[in-house]
Motif scaffolding. Structure first.
Motif, PDB file in Angstrom:
ATOM      1  N   CYS A 210      10.230 -27.125   8.201  1.00 27.30           N
ATOM      2  CA  CYS A 210      10.845 -25.962   7.943  1.00 27.30           C
ATOM      3  C   CYS A 210      10.993 -25.491   6.481  1.00 27.30           C
ATOM      4  CB  CYS A 210      12.312 -25.972   8.521  1.00 27.30           C
ATOM      5  SG  CYS A 210      12.447 -26.720  10.132  1.00 27.30           S
ATOM      6  N   SER A 211      11.235 -24.172   6.195  1.00 31.50           N
ATOM      7  CA  SER A 211      11.230 -23.892   4.931  1.00 31.50           C
ATOM      8  C   SER A 211      12.459 -24.372   4.192  1.00 31.50           C
ATOM      9  CB  SER A 211      11.180 -22.263   4.662  1.00 31.50           C
ATOM     10  OG  SER A 211      12.424 -21.873   5.096  1.00 31.50           O
ATOM     11  N   ARG A 262       9.941 -29.968  -7.724  1.00 31.89           N
ATOM     12  CA  ARG A 262       9.197 -31.048  -7.993  1.00 31.89           C
ATOM     13  C   ARG A 262       7.972 -31.521  -7.046  1.00 31.89           C
ATOM     14  NH1 ARG A 262      13.636 -32.731 -11.425  1.00 31.89           N
ATOM     15  NH2 ARG A 262      12.972 -32.221 -13.779  1.00 31.89           N
ATOM     16  N   SER A 263       8.828 -31.624  -5.691  1.00 34.24           N
ATOM     17  CA  SER A 263       7.993 -32.232  -4.719  1.00 34.24           C
ATOM     18  C   SER A 263       7.491 -31.175  -3.465  1.00 34.24           C
ATOM     19  CB  SER A 263       9.040 -32.963  -3.963  1.00 34.24           C
ATOM     20  OG  SER A 263       9.977 -32.531  -3.255  1.00 34.24           O
ATOM     21  N   SER A 264       7.784 -29.896  -3.943  1.00 37.69           N
ATOM     22  CA  SER A 264       7.230 -28.991  -2.704  1.00 37.69           C
ATOM     23  C   SER A 264       7.011 -27.600  -3.802  1.00 37.69           C
ATOM     24  CB  SER A 264       8.456 -28.564  -1.956  1.00 37.69           C
ATOM     25  OG  SER A 264       8.125 -27.675  -1.231  1.00 37.69           O
ATOM     26  N   ASN A 265       6.034 -26.645  -3.119  1.00 36.82           N
ATOM     27  CA  ASN A 265       5.504 -25.452  -3.726  1.00 36.82           C
ATOM     28  C   ASN A 265       6.105 -24.441  -2.648  1.00 36.82           C
ATOM     29  OD1 ASN A 265       4.630 -23.613  -5.649  1.00 36.82           O
ATOM     30  ND2 ASN A 265       2.738 -23.606  -4.561  1.00 36.82           N
ATOM     31  N   ASP A 266       7.491 -24.791  -2.348  1.00 36.21           N
ATOM     32  CA  ASP A 266       8.047 -23.642  -1.359  1.00 36.21           C
ATOM     33  C   ASP A 266       8.659 -22.522  -2.025  1.00 36.21           C
ATOM     34  OD1 ASP A 266       9.397 -22.272   0.778  1.00 36.21           O
ATOM     35  OD2 ASP A 266       9.697 -24.209   1.721  1.00 36.21           O
ATOM     36  N   HIS A 267       8.304 -21.333  -2.025  1.00 37.27           N
ATOM     37  CA  HIS A 267       8.883 -20.298  -2.915  1.00 37.27           C
ATOM     38  C   HIS A 267       9.930 -19.804  -1.911  1.00 37.27           C
ATOM     39  CE1 HIS A 267       4.803 -18.649  -4.799  1.00 37.27           C
ATOM     40  NE2 HIS A 267       5.284 -19.907  -5.069  1.00 37.27           N
ATOM     41  N   SER A 268      10.524 -20.258  -0.954  1.00 38.40           N
ATOM     42  CA  SER A 268      11.520 -19.649  -0.587  1.00 38.40           C
ATOM     43  C   SER A 268      12.799 -20.062  -1.102  1.00 38.40           C
ATOM     44  CB  SER A 268      11.433 -20.165   1.332  1.00 38.40           C
ATOM     45  OG  SER A 268      11.805 -21.511   1.088  1.00 38.40           O
ATOM     46  N   ILE A 269      12.601 -21.090  -1.653  1.00 37.27           N
ATOM     47  CA  ILE A 269      13.967 -21.682  -2.293  1.00 37.27           C
ATOM     48  C   ILE A 269      14.578 -20.643  -3.374  1.00 37.27           C
ATOM     49  CG2 ILE A 269      12.765 -22.651  -4.489  1.00 37.27           C
ATOM     50  CD1 ILE A 269      14.640 -25.022  -4.169  1.00 37.27           C
ATOM     51  N   LEU A 270      13.389 -19.629  -3.774  1.00 40.43           N
ATOM     52  CA  LEU A 270      13.858 -18.539  -4.809  1.00 40.43           C
ATOM     53  C   LEU A 270      14.435 -17.218  -4.055  1.00 40.43           C
ATOM     54  CD1 LEU A 270      10.785 -18.932  -7.267  1.00 40.43           C
ATOM     55  CD2 LEU A 270      12.915 -20.081  -7.585  1.00 40.43           C
ATOM     56  N   TYR A 291      24.557 -19.270  -0.713  1.00 38.93           N
ATOM     57  CA  TYR A 291      23.764 -18.371  -0.974  1.00 38.93           C
ATOM     58  C   TYR A 291      22.490 -18.304  -0.237  1.00 38.93           C
ATOM     59  CZ  TYR A 291      25.947 -17.871  -5.639  1.00 38.93           C
ATOM     60  OH  TYR A 291      26.784 -17.444  -6.649  1.00 38.93           O
ATOM     61  N   PHE A 292      22.185 -19.191   0.793  1.00 35.97           N
ATOM     62  CA  PHE A 292      21.101 -19.156   1.610  1.00 35.97           C
ATOM     63  C   PHE A 292      21.683 -18.560   3.104  1.00 35.97           C
ATOM     64  CE2 PHE A 292      19.847 -22.020  -1.761  1.00 35.97           C
ATOM     65  CZ  PHE A 292      18.489 -21.565  -1.738  1.00 35.97           C
ATOM     66  N   ARG A 293      22.881 -18.125   3.308  1.00 32.53           N
ATOM     67  CA  ARG A 293      23.376 -18.017   4.543  1.00 32.53           C
ATOM     68  C   ARG A 293      22.321 -17.312   5.486  1.00 32.53           C
ATOM     69  NH1 ARG A 293      27.764 -16.925   2.991  1.00 32.53           N
ATOM     70  NH2 ARG A 293      29.073 -18.786   3.635  1.00 32.53           N
ATOM     71  N   ASP A 294      21.749 -16.088   4.960  1.00 31.91           N
ATOM     72  CA  ASP A 294      20.854 -15.261   5.823  1.00 31.91           C
ATOM     73  C   ASP A 294      19.475 -15.623   5.800  1.00 31.91           C
ATOM     74  OD1 ASP A 294      23.031 -13.392   6.501  1.00 31.91           O
ATOM     75  OD2 ASP A 294      23.029 -12.704   4.244  1.00 31.91           O
ATOM     76  N   CYS A 295      19.243 -16.777   5.555  1.00 31.83           N
ATOM     77  CA  CYS A 295      17.857 -17.476   5.296  1.00 31.83           C
ATOM     78  C   CYS A 295      17.340 -18.255   6.450  1.00 31.83           C
ATOM     79  CB  CYS A 295      17.537 -18.121   4.082  1.00 31.83           C
ATOM     80  SG  CYS A 295      17.995 -17.299   2.443  1.00 31.83           S
ATOM     81  N   ASP A 296      18.055 -17.921   7.669  1.00 31.25           N
ATOM     82  CA  ASP A 296      17.719 -19.061   8.567  1.00 31.25           C
ATOM     83  C   ASP A 296      16.207 -18.677   9.358  1.00 31.25           C
ATOM     84  OD1 ASP A 296      19.442 -16.981   9.634  1.00 31.25           O
ATOM     85  OD2 ASP A 296      18.665 -17.431  11.497  1.00 31.25           O
ATOM     86  N   GLY A 297      15.658 -17.530   9.060  1.00 33.82           N
ATOM     87  CA  GLY A 297      14.492 -17.084   9.856  1.00 33.82           C
ATOM     88  C   GLY A 297      13.253 -17.035   9.001  1.00 33.82           C
ATOM     89  N   ILE A 298      13.591 -17.353   7.666  1.00 33.40           N
ATOM     90  CA  ILE A 298      12.564 -17.270   6.543  1.00 33.40           C
ATOM     91  C   ILE A 298      11.495 -18.510   6.934  1.00 33.40           C
ATOM     92  CG2 ILE A 298      12.030 -17.603   4.129  1.00 33.40           C
ATOM     93  CD1 ILE A 298      14.594 -16.189   3.327  1.00 33.40           C
ATOM     94  N   ARG A 299      10.202 -18.026   6.429  1.00 35.80           N
ATOM     95  CA  ARG A 299       9.183 -18.876   7.006  1.00 35.80           C
ATOM     96  C   ARG A 299       8.269 -19.218   5.686  1.00 35.80           C
ATOM     97  NH1 ARG A 299      11.790 -19.455  10.501  1.00 35.80           N
ATOM     98  NH2 ARG A 299      11.290 -19.358  12.840  1.00 35.80           N
ATOM     99  N   SER A 300       7.782 -20.215   5.161  1.00 34.54           N
ATOM    100  CA  SER A 300       7.194 -20.451   3.874  1.00 34.54           C
ATOM    101  C   SER A 300       5.441 -20.251   4.236  1.00 34.54           C
ATOM    102  CB  SER A 300       7.371 -21.750   3.422  1.00 34.54           C
ATOM    103  OG  SER A 300       6.723 -22.184   2.191  1.00 34.54           O
ATOM    104  N   LEU A 301       4.884 -19.977   3.329  1.00 35.54           N
ATOM    105  CA  LEU A 301       3.380 -19.387   3.337  1.00 35.54           C
ATOM    106  C   LEU A 301       2.590 -20.714   2.641  1.00 35.54           C
ATOM    107  CD1 LEU A 301       3.199 -15.896   3.363  1.00 35.54           C
ATOM    108  CD2 LEU A 301       3.162 -17.400   5.569  1.00 35.54           C
ATOM    109  N   GLN A 302       1.433 -21.214   2.711  1.00 38.33           N
ATOM    110  CA  GLN A 302       0.659 -22.022   1.949  1.00 38.33           C
ATOM    111  C   GLN A 302      -0.181 -20.915   1.064  1.00 38.33           C
ATOM    112  OE1 GLN A 302       0.488 -25.291   1.864  1.00 38.33           O
ATOM    113  NE2 GLN A 302       2.006 -25.155   3.329  1.00 38.33           N
TER     114      GLN A 302
END
Length: 829
Positions: A210-211, A262-270, A291-302
């Motif tokens: 998951c993201s 440091r361990s992931s390149n997941d942009h969804s953290i921003l 702050y991430f309350r509305d982020c349950d559907g976000i998908r991360s991309l390679q």
């Protein structure tokens, strides 16, 4: 890890009761979690038993032992041990007594290992102490669980999130330890409660697929006793490790995010706060999981997926391309295609530097601003949605998260290395809200989105807004005053409720109206900040005395809201809100003017404007504040005198004499001093090249007090003392005084305004009447009587010409008679 021997715990308890003679088996032993079959307890802490008490229960004094055994936590351990024995296990882990919290190293090791311990457990017992029934709650019950969003409290705690996800088998028990279901059978209900995917709950799918934003959203509504635990309870879900530093507060969550980066390149953290509910500008990192309350559907991309989606999006939506790709724009797509590996490599790297992140992202500027940008992230709200974007502001070297940008970027994004600051600028401005003169039935209803304490409004200099609501319930009139900062530019604004109906009649509360006003001002704060008159104060008043007055007429009423403020960055941080009578002659619903106010003098009952001639003035200090007083020979100046200058001071009266009040109740004694002092004498010199002086023997200074009673008194006297001056400070028994013009007195006479307004209305009415008469004349063929050489009705024409000749040179006030005369002639025809 320390584990409880379930049988030993039960035997020891029976020994204390006297049922057995003794027990020699150790209650707590260290075991290897990878080689031991054990159950684990998940629960809500109450009166618990710690590691030391569990180890030494038999060695305690009888009274202490009895007290420990009566705790809910101890009884809970006994019931869990009985369940372990029933399930044919030997060992049980309980977080309250299996961690020696006296050792910081052991506590840190346990927290970093806890997810693994739950994951390796054979069975997890989830005790729901607030469920009394024999079945698991299938529906939200706000009446029973209102504090916890309608579900048992266990689902609102931070630590229980990993305790639900990590174990393979979770068994739920009610308050009486009766089984009420397991994680697999209750999966549908648990998805509804937690927003966690069913695959993760049932199959034990690795949360790392998951993201980051999606996992954070699971913890958005969960609470912990310690602020730091909101971060520490998520370590296992992200597979990261970090030392525990209790006392660091919200910085723990910042450290967690940095470890994840440091361990992931997941942009969804921003991508936190995608719907703009919180609107906190500044640090690129979120303050807490909410702050991430509305982020349950976000998908991360390679990175390669991100680059392909970015090229496709740019080709289809680039503002610089209309229709097919033309040669002028062809290089935008040929170069990235040929050098595709280079952009992918850029988008794959992110490093942490001191105070910020070094990362390459597609960026595009906003039109009309050199400091606002939109960047595209390698994540999407779903697999088919567009790439997510966030707004940044720049101070030329660093970029910060920003909310409140308007418009759309007009150029295609280009990949650029950015330094994203995770430093949260805590610079704030404290404003003092003075609304003591709000009257005519109006009252302050409240503030949004946060409350204010002691009339002190704290605003972040980056981007902030607070709205204050005032209403007259009886008249059905209300308005909102907003104070804000936009890119360090201060602004204030007034809007009114055009519905005319207040919540008592309309069914809309002031809180709902406050949210509407907040959203309205937030969406146009860029224009509000630009339209502030502060930028040209040098042409009207000095920055030390400048004040700005916004006059907002309240439609369909006889009132106007009047807001006055100074130059905030110079320390003039008092904002005055007033209600004044207004006949609607203010040239539109909203006007703003620049004035001057003595912000640096001694404290006064409301804002004052310095009055009187500029020289000669005599400088002295009252309570250490320098003041320039006027001297009038032969006139004894009294505190509370009012009048005008022509050119000397002409006294018209005294506010205390008019009301037969003792001025002592409204005065403050101040210490008088000067730069030249000798013994009991104070020497006061004149300014402006005049070398005259006074030697005052033990002078006493008096000033008007800043109390609510006197503030309202000046407001009450304002209708009859318009543009009068007031003595606000004096040197007792002398002719030295400080003259001010209260801002509540600085208004045009209402009668004069009304006369001008009525004159304008009258002229417009007569103009409209003339056009009506012309229309009637054409309708009844009257023009032919005036202009035809041989009119068919000579008598009517003669009568009309006679009427016109009689009224031709009369005043505009008699034109109405002309209209009636013409109508009479038409009717006669």
């Amino acid at each position: 890890m320390w584990l409880l021997n379930a049988k030993a715990v039960l035997e020891r308890d029976r020994a204390i009761e006297g049922d057995v003679t003794s027990t020699t088996t150790k209650v707590l032993e260290e075991c290897d979690d990878t080689k031991t079959l054990y159950a684990i307890l998940s629960h809500r802490w109450q009166e618990e038993v710690d590691h030391n008490e569990m180890m030494n229960l038999m060695e305690m004094k009888e009274a202490k032992t009895k007290e420990v055994r009566q705790r809910n936590g101890y009884k809970k351990i006994l019931r869990a041990c009985k369940q372990v024995v029933e399930d044919d296990f030997e060992w049980l882990w309980v977080d309250t007594c299996c961690i020696d919290k006296r050792s910081s190293s052991e506590l840190s090791e346990a927290i970093n290992s806890m997810y693994r311990w739950y994951e390796n457990s054979t069975k997890c017992y989830a005790h729901l102490y607030d469920v009394d029934g024999p079945t698991f709650p299938a529906q939200q019950n706000l009446e029973r669980f209102g504090k916890y969003n309608g579900w048992p409290e266990w689902f609102s705690r931070g630590w229980t999130l990993q305790e639900l996800i990590a174990p393979k088998d979770v068994q739920f028990f009610n308050n009486e330890w009766a089984p009420i279901g397991n994680k697999r059978d209750l999966a549908e209900t648990l998805v509804k409660i937690t927003r966690i995917s069913k695959n993760i709950l049932i199959s034990g799918q690795d949360p790392s697929v998951c993201s980051v934003a999606q996992i954070m959203s699971w913890a958005a509504d969960r609470k912990t006793t310690r602020v730091e635990d909101r971060a520490y309870s998520l370590l296992g879900l992200f597979g990261v490790y970090m030392p525990m530093v209790y006392g660091e507060g919200k910085r723990a969550f910042q450290r967690l995010q940095l470890e994840i980066i440091r361990s992931s390149n997941d942009h969804s953290i921003l991508a936190w706060d995608p719907k703009g509910r919180i609107r906190r500008s500044g640090s690129i990192l979120a303050d807490d999981p909410s702050y991430f309350r509305d982020c349950d559907g976000i998908r991360s991309l390679q990175p390669d997926q991100f680059f392909q989606r970015l090229k496709s999006h740019s080709r289809d939506h680039s503002p610089g391309i209309i229709g097919p790709v033309v040669p002028a724009n062809l290089m935008k797509f040929i170069l990235p295609t040929v050098r595709g590996h280079a952009p992918i490599k850029e988008l794959s790297t992110c490093s942490i530097a001191s105070g910020g992140l070094q990362i390459s992202l597609p960026i595009a500027p906003y039109p009309g601003s050199s400091s606002l940008f939109r960047v595209t992230l390698g994540c999407a709200a779903s697999l088919v949605d567009s790439l997510m974007t966030i707004d940044l502001m720049s101070d030329s070297t660093r970029y910060y998260r920003f909310f409140g940008a308007t418009g759309e970027p007009m150029t295609s994004p280009h990949i650029k290395q950015l330094f994203l600051s995770y430093y949260q600028d805590e610079s704030r401005r404290n404003l003092i809200l003075d609304d003591r003169t709000v009257s005519y039935g109006f009252r302050r209803c409240g503030t949004f989105p946060r409350s204010i304490v002691s009339n002190s409004v704290k605003l972040s200099l980056t981007n902030d807004l607070i709205v204050v609501i005032y209403a007259n319930d009886k008249a059905g009139v209300r308005f909102a005053v907003g104070f804000g900062y936009y890119l360090r530019s201060a602004w204030t604004h007034v809007i009114y409720d055009e519905s005319r109906q207040c919540h008592r009649d309309l069914g809309t509360s002031w809180e709902d109206y406050a949210k509407e006003a907040y959203d309205s001002m937030w969406n146009k704060q860029r224009d509000l900040a630009r339209n502030m008159p502060e930028h040209d104060i040098t042409t009207r008043a000095s920055s030390d005395t400048a004040s700005f007055i916004k006059h907002a007429h309240l439609p369909r009423s006889i009132w106007a809201a009047r807001v006055m403020w100074g130059v905030w960055y110079r320390g003039n941080c008092t904002v005055t809100v007033d209600i004044v009578l207004c006949s609607g002659c203010c040239r539109g619903p909203l006007t703003c003017e620049t004035s001057s106010t003595d912000w640096s003098g001694v404290e006064t009952p409301g804002p004052m404007q310095e009055a009187g001639p500029s020289s000669p003035r005599y400088g002295l200090y009252m309570d250490g504040v320098k003041m320039q007083l006027l001297y009038f020979d032969g006139i004894q100046i009294r505190l509370g005198d009012y009048g005008h200058f022509n050119p000397n001071f002409q006294r018209n009266g005294n506010i205390f004499d008019d009301l037969a009040e003792d001025p002592a109740h409204h005065s403050v004694t101040r210490k008088v001093s000067s730069e030249t002092m000798g013994g009991d004498y104070v020497t006061v010199w004149a300014s402006g090249g005049n070398y005259s002086k006074f030697d005052l023997h033990r002078p006493d200074g008096l000033s008007l007090s800043n109390n609510d009673q006197l503030v309202l008194l000046l407001k009450t006297l304002s209708p009859r003392l318009v543009d009068k001056c007031l003595v606000t400070s004096v040197v007792a028994h002398t002719s030295l005084g400080y003259f001010s013009k209260p801002q509540v007195w600085c208004r045009d006479a209402i009668d004069a305004k009304r006369r001008e307004l009525l004159k304008e209305i009258r002229e417009r009415f007569y103009t409209l009447l003339n056009w009506v008469l012309i229309f009637l004349c054409f309708l009844f063929r009257i023009p032919s009587f005036f202009f035809s050489p041989d009119p068919p009705h000579q008598e009517v024409t003669t009568n009309l010409r006679t009427v016109r000749r009689q009224h031709k040179r009369r005043s505009s006030a008699s034109r109405i008679c002309l209209g009636f005369s013409i109508l009479k002639v038409i009717l006669a025809k």
